[in-house]
Design a protein around this motif. Structure first.
Motif, PDB file in Angstrom:
ATOM      1  N   LEU A  74       0.824  -1.212   0.000  1.00  0.00           N
ATOM      2  CA  LEU A  74       0.000   0.000   0.000  1.00  0.00           C
ATOM      3  C   LEU A  74       0.860   1.265   0.000  1.00  0.00           C
ATOM      4  CD1 LEU A  74      -2.805  -1.005   2.526  1.00  0.00           C
ATOM      5  CD2 LEU A  74      -3.038  -0.736   0.042  1.00  0.00           C
ATOM      6  N   LYS A  75       2.090   1.170   0.501  1.00  0.00           N
ATOM      7  CA  LYS A  75       2.995   2.319   0.572  1.00  0.00           C
ATOM      8  C   LYS A  75       3.654   2.640  -0.762  1.00  0.00           C
ATOM      9  CE  LYS A  75       4.569   1.353   5.256  1.00  0.00           C
ATOM     10  NZ  LYS A  75       5.782   1.132   6.049  1.00  0.00           N
ATOM     11  N   PHE A  76       3.791   1.625  -1.610  1.00  0.00           N
ATOM     12  CA  PHE A  76       4.585   1.802  -2.827  1.00  0.00           C
ATOM     13  C   PHE A  76       3.789   2.440  -3.958  1.00  0.00           C
ATOM     14  CE2 PHE A  76       6.783  -1.674  -0.618  1.00  0.00           C
ATOM     15  CZ  PHE A  76       8.007  -1.047  -0.461  1.00  0.00           C
ATOM     16  N   LYS A  77       4.540   3.030  -4.857  1.00  0.00           N
ATOM     17  CA  LYS A  77       3.950   3.689  -6.011  1.00  0.00           C
ATOM     18  C   LYS A  77       3.471   2.628  -6.994  1.00  0.00           C
ATOM     19  CE  LYS A  77       4.799   7.553  -9.027  1.00  0.00           C
ATOM     20  NZ  LYS A  77       5.776   8.501  -9.526  1.00  0.00           N
ATOM     21  N   GLU A  78       2.185   2.517  -7.102  1.00  0.00           N
ATOM     22  CA  GLU A  78       1.565   1.518  -7.966  1.00  0.00           C
ATOM     23  C   GLU A  78       0.155   2.003  -8.258  1.00  0.00           C
ATOM     24  OE1 GLU A  78       1.007  -3.330  -7.929  1.00  0.00           O
ATOM     25  OE2 GLU A  78       0.937  -2.260  -6.047  1.00  0.00           O
ATOM     26  N   CYS A  79      -0.439   1.466  -9.270  1.00  0.00           N
ATOM     27  CA  CYS A  79      -1.805   1.827  -9.625  1.00  0.00           C
ATOM     28  C   CYS A  79      -2.707   1.664  -8.402  1.00  0.00           C
ATOM     29  CB  CYS A  79      -2.292   0.948 -10.774  1.00  0.00           C
ATOM     30  SG  CYS A  79      -4.023   1.221 -11.212  1.00  0.00           S
ATOM     31  N   PHE A  80      -3.431   2.707  -8.058  1.00  0.00           N
ATOM     32  CA  PHE A  80      -4.298   2.711  -6.872  1.00  0.00           C
ATOM     33  C   PHE A  80      -5.297   1.564  -6.901  1.00  0.00           C
ATOM     34  CE2 PHE A  80      -8.275   4.030  -4.842  1.00  0.00           C
ATOM     35  CZ  PHE A  80      -7.823   4.211  -3.541  1.00  0.00           C
ATOM     36  N   ILE A  82      -5.141  -1.344  -8.363  1.00  0.00           N
ATOM     37  CA  ILE A  82      -4.484  -2.641  -8.132  1.00  0.00           C
ATOM     38  C   ILE A  82      -4.145  -2.799  -6.657  1.00  0.00           C
ATOM     39  CG2 ILE A  82      -2.396  -3.988  -8.576  1.00  0.00           C
ATOM     40  CD1 ILE A  82      -2.534  -3.009 -11.467  1.00  0.00           C
ATOM     41  N   LYS A  83      -3.588  -1.732  -6.048  1.00  0.00           N
ATOM     42  CA  LYS A  83      -3.237  -1.797  -4.628  1.00  0.00           C
ATOM     43  C   LYS A  83      -4.455  -2.112  -3.768  1.00  0.00           C
ATOM     44  CE  LYS A  83      -1.301   2.246  -3.951  1.00  0.00           C
ATOM     45  NZ  LYS A  83      -0.506   3.371  -3.438  1.00  0.00           N
ATOM     46  N   ILE A  84      -5.529  -1.387  -3.993  1.00  0.00           N
ATOM     47  CA  ILE A  84      -6.736  -1.558  -3.176  1.00  0.00           C
ATOM     48  C   ILE A  84      -7.394  -2.903  -3.459  1.00  0.00           C
ATOM     49  CG2 ILE A  84      -9.063  -0.654  -2.738  1.00  0.00           C
ATOM     50  CD1 ILE A  84      -6.701   0.914  -1.435  1.00  0.00           C
ATOM     51  N   SER A  85      -7.457  -3.294  -4.718  1.00  0.00           N
ATOM     52  CA  SER A  85      -8.061  -4.592  -5.070  1.00  0.00           C
ATOM     53  C   SER A  85      -7.268  -5.736  -4.457  1.00  0.00           C
ATOM     54  CB  SER A  85      -8.120  -4.765  -6.586  1.00  0.00           C
ATOM     55  OG  SER A  85      -8.930  -3.783  -7.169  1.00  0.00           O
ATOM     56  N   ALA A  86      -5.950  -5.672  -4.568  1.00  0.00           N
ATOM     57  CA  ALA A  86      -5.105  -6.728  -4.015  1.00  0.00           C
ATOM     58  C   ALA A  86      -5.224  -6.769  -2.495  1.00  0.00           C
ATOM     59  CB  ALA A  86      -3.656  -6.523  -4.437  1.00  0.00           C
ATOM     60  N   PHE A  87      -5.231  -5.599  -1.860  1.00  0.00           N
ATOM     61  CA  PHE A  87      -5.355  -5.557  -0.409  1.00  0.00           C
ATOM     62  C   PHE A  87      -6.699  -6.149   0.029  1.00  0.00           C
ATOM     63  CE2 PHE A  87      -6.918  -3.377   3.399  1.00  0.00           C
ATOM     64  CZ  PHE A  87      -5.970  -3.823   4.312  1.00  0.00           C
ATOM     65  N   ALA A  88      -7.766  -5.754  -0.629  1.00  0.00           N
ATOM     66  CA  ALA A  88      -9.098  -6.265  -0.263  1.00  0.00           C
ATOM     67  C   ALA A  88      -9.185  -7.774  -0.468  1.00  0.00           C
ATOM     68  CB  ALA A  88     -10.177  -5.553  -1.084  1.00  0.00           C
ATOM     69  N   LEU A  89      -8.695  -8.259  -1.597  1.00  0.00           N
ATOM     70  CA  LEU A  89      -8.736  -9.703  -1.863  1.00  0.00           C
ATOM     71  C   LEU A  89      -7.861 -10.480  -0.883  1.00  0.00           C
ATOM     72  CD1 LEU A  89      -8.681  -9.686  -5.756  1.00  0.00           C
ATOM     73  CD2 LEU A  89     -10.512 -10.601  -4.301  1.00  0.00           C
ATOM     74  N   PHE A 147      -4.222 -13.565  -7.850  1.00  0.00           N
ATOM     75  CA  PHE A 147      -3.118 -13.911  -8.747  1.00  0.00           C
ATOM     76  C   PHE A 147      -3.151 -13.040  -9.994  1.00  0.00           C
ATOM     77  CE2 PHE A 147      -1.213 -16.196 -12.261  1.00  0.00           C
ATOM     78  CZ  PHE A 147       0.000 -16.606 -11.724  1.00  0.00           C
ATOM     79  N   PHE A 148      -4.331 -12.884 -10.596  1.00  0.00           N
ATOM     80  CA  PHE A 148      -4.414 -12.117 -11.835  1.00  0.00           C
ATOM     81  C   PHE A 148      -4.363 -10.614 -11.607  1.00  0.00           C
ATOM     82  CE2 PHE A 148      -5.834 -16.252 -13.348  1.00  0.00           C
ATOM     83  CZ  PHE A 148      -4.984 -16.376 -14.423  1.00  0.00           C
ATOM     84  N   VAL A 149      -4.890 -10.142 -10.494  1.00  0.00           N
ATOM     85  CA  VAL A 149      -4.773  -8.717 -10.173  1.00  0.00           C
ATOM     86  C   VAL A 149      -3.307  -8.348  -9.999  1.00  0.00           C
ATOM     87  CG1 VAL A 149      -5.186  -7.006  -8.334  1.00  0.00           C
ATOM     88  CG2 VAL A 149      -7.078  -8.391  -9.197  1.00  0.00           C
ATOM     89  N   ARG A 150      -2.570  -9.184  -9.276  1.00  0.00           N
ATOM     90  CA  ARG A 150      -1.154  -8.912  -9.039  1.00  0.00           C
ATOM     91  C   ARG A 150      -0.299  -9.153 -10.281  1.00  0.00           C
ATOM     92  NH1 ARG A 150       0.589  -5.267  -6.016  1.00  0.00           N
ATOM     93  NH2 ARG A 150      -0.374  -5.291  -3.987  1.00  0.00           N
ATOM     94  N   SER A 151      -0.783  -9.945 -11.217  1.00  0.00           N
ATOM     95  CA  SER A 151      -0.043 -10.190 -12.472  1.00  0.00           C
ATOM     96  C   SER A 151      -0.196  -9.026 -13.434  1.00  0.00           C
ATOM     97  CB  SER A 151      -0.551 -11.461 -13.141  1.00  0.00           C
ATOM     98  OG  SER A 151      -0.302 -12.583 -12.346  1.00  0.00           O
ATOM     99  N   PHE A 152      -1.255  -8.235 -13.250  1.00  0.00           N
ATOM    100  CA  PHE A 152      -1.550  -7.124 -14.144  1.00  0.00           C
ATOM    101  C   PHE A 152      -0.520  -6.030 -13.972  1.00  0.00           C
ATOM    102  CE2 PHE A 152      -3.822  -3.126 -15.072  1.00  0.00           C
ATOM    103  CZ  PHE A 152      -4.149  -3.378 -16.389  1.00  0.00           C
ATOM    104  N   LYS A 153      -0.058  -5.495 -15.081  1.00  0.00           N
ATOM    105  CA  LYS A 153       0.909  -4.390 -15.058  1.00  0.00           C
ATOM    106  C   LYS A 153       0.164  -3.078 -15.260  1.00  0.00           C
ATOM    107  CE  LYS A 153       4.697  -6.991 -15.396  1.00  0.00           C
ATOM    108  NZ  LYS A 153       5.249  -7.515 -14.219  1.00  0.00           N
ATOM    109  N   GLY A 154      -0.316  -2.495 -14.172  1.00  0.00           N
ATOM    110  CA  GLY A 154      -1.034  -1.215 -14.263  1.00  0.00           C
ATOM    111  C   GLY A 154      -0.077  -0.046 -14.298  1.00  0.00           C
ATOM    112  N   LYS A 155      -0.602   1.142 -14.647  1.00  0.00           N
ATOM    113  CA  LYS A 155       0.211   2.349 -14.667  1.00  0.00           C
ATOM    114  C   LYS A 155       0.464   2.820 -13.231  1.00  0.00           C
ATOM    115  CE  LYS A 155      -2.729   4.531 -17.228  1.00  0.00           C
ATOM    116  NZ  LYS A 155      -3.406   5.598 -17.945  1.00  0.00           N
ATOM    117  N   SER A 156       1.659   3.323 -12.983  1.00  0.00           N
ATOM    118  CA  SER A 156       1.970   3.908 -11.673  1.00  0.00           C
ATOM    119  C   SER A 156       1.251   5.244 -11.531  1.00  0.00           C
ATOM    120  CB  SER A 156       3.471   4.121 -11.513  1.00  0.00           C
ATOM    121  OG  SER A 156       4.112   2.871 -11.510  1.00  0.00           O
TER     122      SER A 156
END
Length: 157
Positions: A74-80, A82-89, A147-156
């Protein structure tokens, strides 16, 4: 670290598929393979429970690792999204894993310890067992999506 994360998720889903698709049918229907059944259905259930007790260690370890990874992520620069979806899942997955390990598994083992009468045809046991199956399926769905959310390469951001 992300590759370890994805590898562990893939292994966990693979183990869960193997337990449901390969191990359970062999344990509960041995007559298909060796003719006359050697053990009763109740005894087969005890064997399967012991397999799940060992699986629970893997489940908790991977689920905790995945959740901590996503909390730190959640601290790192990543697509918001993806971060929130991965955290929730990962939070959903960890919650379901904890309920499976600390609620459903002990209930089933305790019922088995009380004897066959507490499991065979017992409405409470049947309901808990069915609920544990739903929890397992929801957990697998969360892991699969994760797995697929984290595999996705979203924009920072």
């Amino acid at each position: 670290m992300k590759s370890i994360y994805l590898f562990l998720l893939a292994v966990l889903v693979g183990v869960e598929i193997a337990l449901g698709a390969f191990v359970a049918p062999v344990i509960f229907y041995p007559a298909k393979f060796i003719g006359e059944a050697v053990l009763t259905h109740f005894q087969n259930g005890i064997l399967m429970s012991q397999i799940f007790v060992k699986y629970n260690y893997i489940l908790l370890g991977v689920s905790a690792f995945v959740f901590l990874y996503d909390v730190v992520g959640l601290k790192f620069k990543e697509c918001f999204h993806i971060k929130i979806s991965a955290f929730a899942l990962s939070a959903i997955n960890l919650s379901l894993a904890l309920s499976f390990v600390y609620y459903f598994t002990p209930f089933i083992i305790e019922a088995q310890a009380l004897g066959e009468a507490m499991t065979k045809g017992n409405a409470e046991f049947d309901a808990m067992h069915k609920a544990s199956e739903y929890v397992m399926k929801l957990m697998m769905l969360a892991q699969f999506l994760l797995f697929f959310v984290r595999s996705f390469k979203g924009k920072s951001e």
